[in-house]
Design a protein around this motif. Structure first.
Motif, PDB file in Angstrom:
ATOM      1  N   ARG A 171     -12.661 -27.159  62.173  1.00 22.48           N
ATOM      2  CA  ARG A 171     -12.428 -28.133  62.834  1.00 22.48           C
ATOM      3  C   ARG A 171     -11.515 -27.760  64.240  1.00 22.48           C
ATOM      4  NH1 ARG A 171     -11.142 -29.733  57.798  1.00 22.48           N
ATOM      5  NH2 ARG A 171      -9.168 -30.026  57.988  1.00 22.48           N
ATOM      6  N   PRO A 172     -12.199 -26.999  65.082  1.00 23.96           N
ATOM      7  CA  PRO A 172     -11.645 -26.685  66.250  1.00 23.96           C
ATOM      8  C   PRO A 172     -11.500 -27.996  67.130  1.00 23.96           C
ATOM      9  CG  PRO A 172     -14.010 -26.103  66.307  1.00 23.96           C
ATOM     10  CD  PRO A 172     -13.640 -26.448  64.942  1.00 23.96           C
ATOM     11  N   ALA A 173     -10.247 -27.845  67.888  1.00 25.75           N
ATOM     12  CA  ALA A 173     -10.219 -29.215  68.630  1.00 25.75           C
ATOM     13  C   ALA A 173     -11.156 -29.357  69.842  1.00 25.75           C
ATOM     14  CB  ALA A 173      -8.835 -29.118  69.106  1.00 25.75           C
ATOM     15  N   THR A 174     -11.583 -28.170  70.581  1.00 28.82           N
ATOM     16  CA  THR A 174     -12.597 -28.119  71.695  1.00 28.82           C
ATOM     17  C   THR A 174     -13.600 -27.348  71.484  1.00 28.82           C
ATOM     18  OG1 THR A 174     -11.126 -26.256  72.884  1.00 28.82           O
ATOM     19  CG2 THR A 174     -10.227 -28.425  73.049  1.00 28.82           C
ATOM     20  N   ALA A 175     -14.472 -27.685  72.463  1.00 30.93           N
ATOM     21  CA  ALA A 175     -15.663 -26.459  72.500  1.00 30.93           C
ATOM     22  C   ALA A 175     -15.108 -25.126  72.788  1.00 30.93           C
ATOM     23  CB  ALA A 175     -16.632 -27.151  73.685  1.00 30.93           C
ATOM     24  N   TRP A 176     -14.318 -24.851  73.618  1.00 31.91           N
ATOM     25  CA  TRP A 176     -13.930 -23.403  74.048  1.00 31.91           C
ATOM     26  C   TRP A 176     -13.297 -22.873  72.626  1.00 31.91           C
ATOM     27  CZ3 TRP A 176      -9.505 -20.783  73.614  1.00 31.91           C
ATOM     28  CH2 TRP A 176      -9.288 -19.804  74.303  1.00 31.91           C
ATOM     29  N   ILE A 177     -12.370 -23.580  71.886  1.00 32.25           N
ATOM     30  CA  ILE A 177     -11.818 -22.956  70.656  1.00 32.25           C
ATOM     31  C   ILE A 177     -12.985 -22.711  69.707  1.00 32.25           C
ATOM     32  CG2 ILE A 177     -10.269 -23.393  68.933  1.00 32.25           C
ATOM     33  CD1 ILE A 177      -8.463 -24.813  70.727  1.00 32.25           C
ATOM     34  N   ALA A 178     -13.946 -23.649  69.605  1.00 35.15           N
ATOM     35  CA  ALA A 178     -15.170 -23.368  68.890  1.00 35.15           C
ATOM     36  C   ALA A 178     -15.918 -21.887  68.871  1.00 35.15           C
ATOM     37  CB  ALA A 178     -16.010 -24.428  68.777  1.00 35.15           C
ATOM     38  N   GLY A 179     -15.895 -21.502  70.210  1.00 36.61           N
ATOM     39  CA  GLY A 179     -16.587 -20.714  70.511  1.00 36.61           C
ATOM     40  C   GLY A 179     -15.742 -19.317  70.628  1.00 36.61           C
ATOM     41  N   PHE A 180     -14.568 -19.446  70.953  1.00 35.25           N
ATOM     42  CA  PHE A 180     -13.742 -18.310  70.712  1.00 35.25           C
ATOM     43  C   PHE A 180     -13.050 -17.811  69.330  1.00 35.25           C
ATOM     44  CE2 PHE A 180      -9.095 -16.760  70.619  1.00 35.25           C
ATOM     45  CZ  PHE A 180      -9.357 -15.700  71.652  1.00 35.25           C
ATOM     46  N   VAL A 181     -13.135 -18.757  68.445  1.00 34.69           N
ATOM     47  CA  VAL A 181     -12.485 -18.477  66.955  1.00 34.69           C
ATOM     48  C   VAL A 181     -14.179 -18.338  66.111  1.00 34.69           C
ATOM     49  CG1 VAL A 181     -11.511 -19.091  64.876  1.00 34.69           C
ATOM     50  CG2 VAL A 181     -10.471 -19.611  67.169  1.00 34.69           C
ATOM     51  N   GLY A 182     -14.595 -17.258  66.102  1.00 39.98           N
ATOM     52  CA  GLY A 182     -15.873 -17.119  65.454  1.00 39.98           C
ATOM     53  C   GLY A 182     -17.122 -17.502  66.162  1.00 39.98           C
ATOM     54  N   THR A 183     -18.161 -17.133  65.404  1.00 37.79           N
ATOM     55  CA  THR A 183     -19.462 -17.258  66.321  1.00 37.79           C
ATOM     56  C   THR A 183     -19.814 -18.671  66.147  1.00 37.79           C
ATOM     57  OG1 THR A 183     -20.369 -15.090  65.752  1.00 37.79           O
ATOM     58  CG2 THR A 183     -22.011 -16.699  66.164  1.00 37.79           C
ATOM     59  N   ALA A 184     -20.298 -19.713  67.106  1.00 28.13           N
ATOM     60  CA  ALA A 184     -20.614 -20.782  67.098  1.00 28.13           C
ATOM     61  C   ALA A 184     -21.664 -21.186  68.071  1.00 28.13           C
ATOM     62  CB  ALA A 184     -19.456 -21.916  67.198  1.00 28.13           C
ATOM     63  N   THR A 185     -22.732 -22.242  67.619  1.00 26.85           N
ATOM     64  CA  THR A 185     -23.616 -22.638  68.603  1.00 26.85           C
ATOM     65  C   THR A 185     -23.263 -24.236  68.906  1.00 26.85           C
ATOM     66  OG1 THR A 185     -25.376 -21.252  68.165  1.00 26.85           O
ATOM     67  CG2 THR A 185     -25.874 -23.394  69.381  1.00 26.85           C
ATOM     68  N   LEU A 186     -22.972 -24.646  70.349  1.00 25.84           N
ATOM     69  CA  LEU A 186     -22.840 -25.839  70.574  1.00 25.84           C
ATOM     70  C   LEU A 186     -24.225 -26.705  70.964  1.00 25.84           C
ATOM     71  CD1 LEU A 186     -19.889 -25.358  72.846  1.00 25.84           C
ATOM     72  CD2 LEU A 186     -19.792 -26.136  70.630  1.00 25.84           C
ATOM     73  N   VAL A 187     -24.434 -27.604  69.943  1.00 25.28           N
ATOM     74  CA  VAL A 187     -25.565 -28.465  69.937  1.00 25.28           C
ATOM     75  C   VAL A 187     -25.346 -29.627  70.591  1.00 25.28           C
ATOM     76  CG1 VAL A 187     -27.649 -29.379  68.882  1.00 25.28           C
ATOM     77  CG2 VAL A 187     -26.417 -26.846  68.182  1.00 25.28           C
ATOM     78  N   PRO A 188     -25.749 -30.005  71.751  1.00 21.00           N
ATOM     79  CA  PRO A 188     -25.386 -31.270  72.325  1.00 21.00           C
ATOM     80  C   PRO A 188     -26.448 -32.338  71.770  1.00 21.00           C
ATOM     81  CG  PRO A 188     -26.988 -30.162  73.960  1.00 21.00           C
ATOM     82  CD  PRO A 188     -26.618 -29.114  72.534  1.00 21.00           C
ATOM     83  N   GLY A 189     -25.925 -33.743  71.816  1.00 22.80           N
ATOM     84  CA  GLY A 189     -26.427 -34.789  71.356  1.00 22.80           C
ATOM     85  C   GLY A 189     -25.717 -36.164  71.701  1.00 22.80           C
ATOM     86  N   ASN A 190     -26.274 -37.103  71.239  1.00 20.46           N
ATOM     87  CA  ASN A 190     -25.575 -38.573  71.305  1.00 20.46           C
ATOM     88  C   ASN A 190     -25.494 -38.926  69.769  1.00 20.46           C
ATOM     89  OD1 ASN A 190     -25.440 -41.686  71.555  1.00 20.46           O
ATOM     90  ND2 ASN A 190     -25.540 -40.727  73.774  1.00 20.46           N
ATOM     91  N   SER A 191     -24.044 -39.378  69.682  1.00 24.63           N
ATOM     92  CA  SER A 191     -23.400 -40.084  68.248  1.00 24.63           C
ATOM     93  C   SER A 191     -23.544 -41.429  68.213  1.00 24.63           C
ATOM     94  CB  SER A 191     -22.176 -39.348  67.965  1.00 24.63           C
ATOM     95  OG  SER A 191     -21.765 -39.936  66.783  1.00 24.63           O
ATOM     96  N   ASP A 192     -24.076 -41.726  67.064  1.00 29.12           N
ATOM     97  CA  ASP A 192     -23.975 -43.353  66.710  1.00 29.12           C
ATOM     98  C   ASP A 192     -22.531 -43.679  65.963  1.00 29.12           C
ATOM     99  OD1 ASP A 192     -24.453 -42.459  64.200  1.00 29.12           O
ATOM    100  OD2 ASP A 192     -26.498 -43.285  64.077  1.00 29.12           O
ATOM    101  N   GLY A 193     -21.754 -42.940  65.734  1.00 33.27           N
ATOM    102  CA  GLY A 193     -20.610 -42.969  64.978  1.00 33.27           C
ATOM    103  C   GLY A 193     -20.590 -42.056  63.458  1.00 33.27           C
ATOM    104  N   THR A 194     -21.587 -41.806  63.186  1.00 29.86           N
ATOM    105  CA  THR A 194     -21.931 -40.965  62.001  1.00 29.86           C
ATOM    106  C   THR A 194     -22.973 -40.031  62.044  1.00 29.86           C
ATOM    107  OG1 THR A 194     -23.561 -42.277  61.086  1.00 29.86           O
ATOM    108  CG2 THR A 194     -21.208 -43.160  60.403  1.00 29.86           C
ATOM    109  N   HIS A 195     -23.656 -40.022  63.015  1.00 22.56           N
ATOM    110  CA  HIS A 195     -24.790 -39.047  63.066  1.00 22.56           C
ATOM    111  C   HIS A 195     -25.120 -38.584  64.788  1.00 22.56           C
ATOM    112  CE1 HIS A 195     -26.009 -40.211  59.106  1.00 22.56           C
ATOM    113  NE2 HIS A 195     -26.594 -39.060  58.946  1.00 22.56           N
TER     114      HIS A 195
END
Length: 235
Positions: free
Chosen positions: A117-141
């Protein structure tokens, strides 16, 4: 006599009992690291500062020594502040991790929380390997090029899913999202498969070493479990 007793106690603590008469040049790199730790623990400090303590060791030796050092510190009851640029090292030996970004603490958490549960997109990429997949959330998906990805209820709008390699599964194409394999890395304990997914999203899957995928293969893409989401405008 008390001095010799204390030296023997410290050497035993760092698994160097009987090595008190050796000269520095007779010790390996890992043994010298443990001697340095014994010296630091000699005055029984409440806090020990470790500044890149394993940087000079080869990777195979580093993992074993850092596990030993962590055990010694727990046995001694000392709190250690470990400064490192090695993310694997920080996650494997720490009880809590503080990530510095731009001179300030960006997040403090347990290793598992920081990874999952990284707090930001930058932390997600810095701590381990991660792909950021953009999208639009309806609150659960989060609705993305990879389909509707479930996430913890709450946030809505333009967000990004933090997709870790172990969450991505490759199957035979079955009418859902597909990707094209661009490269593979055999790591012994696992295999990393790099792909280009829908909307040219670069993806990485961590699979069992027995799963054989080759550049040019087309794979169906599925995501295991819920994803963690972060804001798309976060640094």
């Amino acid at each position: 006599m008390l001095f010799r007793s204390r030296v023997g106690e410290l050497l035993a603590m760092v698994d160097l009992a009987g090595a008190g008469d050796r000269m520095p040049h007779q010790l390996s790199g890992g043994q010298r690291q443990r001697v340095a730790l014994a010296r630091a623990l000699a005055p029984e400090p409440e806090i020990v500062l470790l500044d890149e303590p394993f940087a000079g060791l080869d990777p195979a030796l580093r993992a074993g020594i850092r596990a030993q050092v962590a055990e010694v510190l727990r046995t001694a009851g000392s709190t250690a502040v470990l400064i490192t640029h090695d993310q694997d090292e920080a996650l494997s030996v720490s009880d809590r991790v503080a990530v510095l970004h731009g001179g300030v603490i960006a997040q403090t958490a347990t290793p598992r929380e920081l990874y999952e549960r990284p707090a930001t997109a930058w932390i997600a990429g810095f701590v381990g390997t991660a792909t950021l997949v953009p999208g639009n959330s309806d609150g659960t998906h989060l609705h993305t090029a990879l389909g509707a990805l479930a996430h913890a209820p709450g946030p809505r709008g333009e967000l990004s899913a933090v997709l870790r390699p172990e969450q991505l599964r490759l199957t035979s194409p079955n009418g859902g999202p597909v990707g094209t394999v661009t490269a593979t890395e055999f790591l012994g304990h696992s295999r990393l498969v790099h792909l280009i997914g829908p909307d040219r999203i670069p993806l990485v899957a961590r699979l069992a070493p027995s799963e054989a995928w080759h550049p040019g293969d087309t794979a169906g893409l599925t995501v295991d479990g819920r994803v963690h989401v972060v804001g798309t405008d976060q640094p």
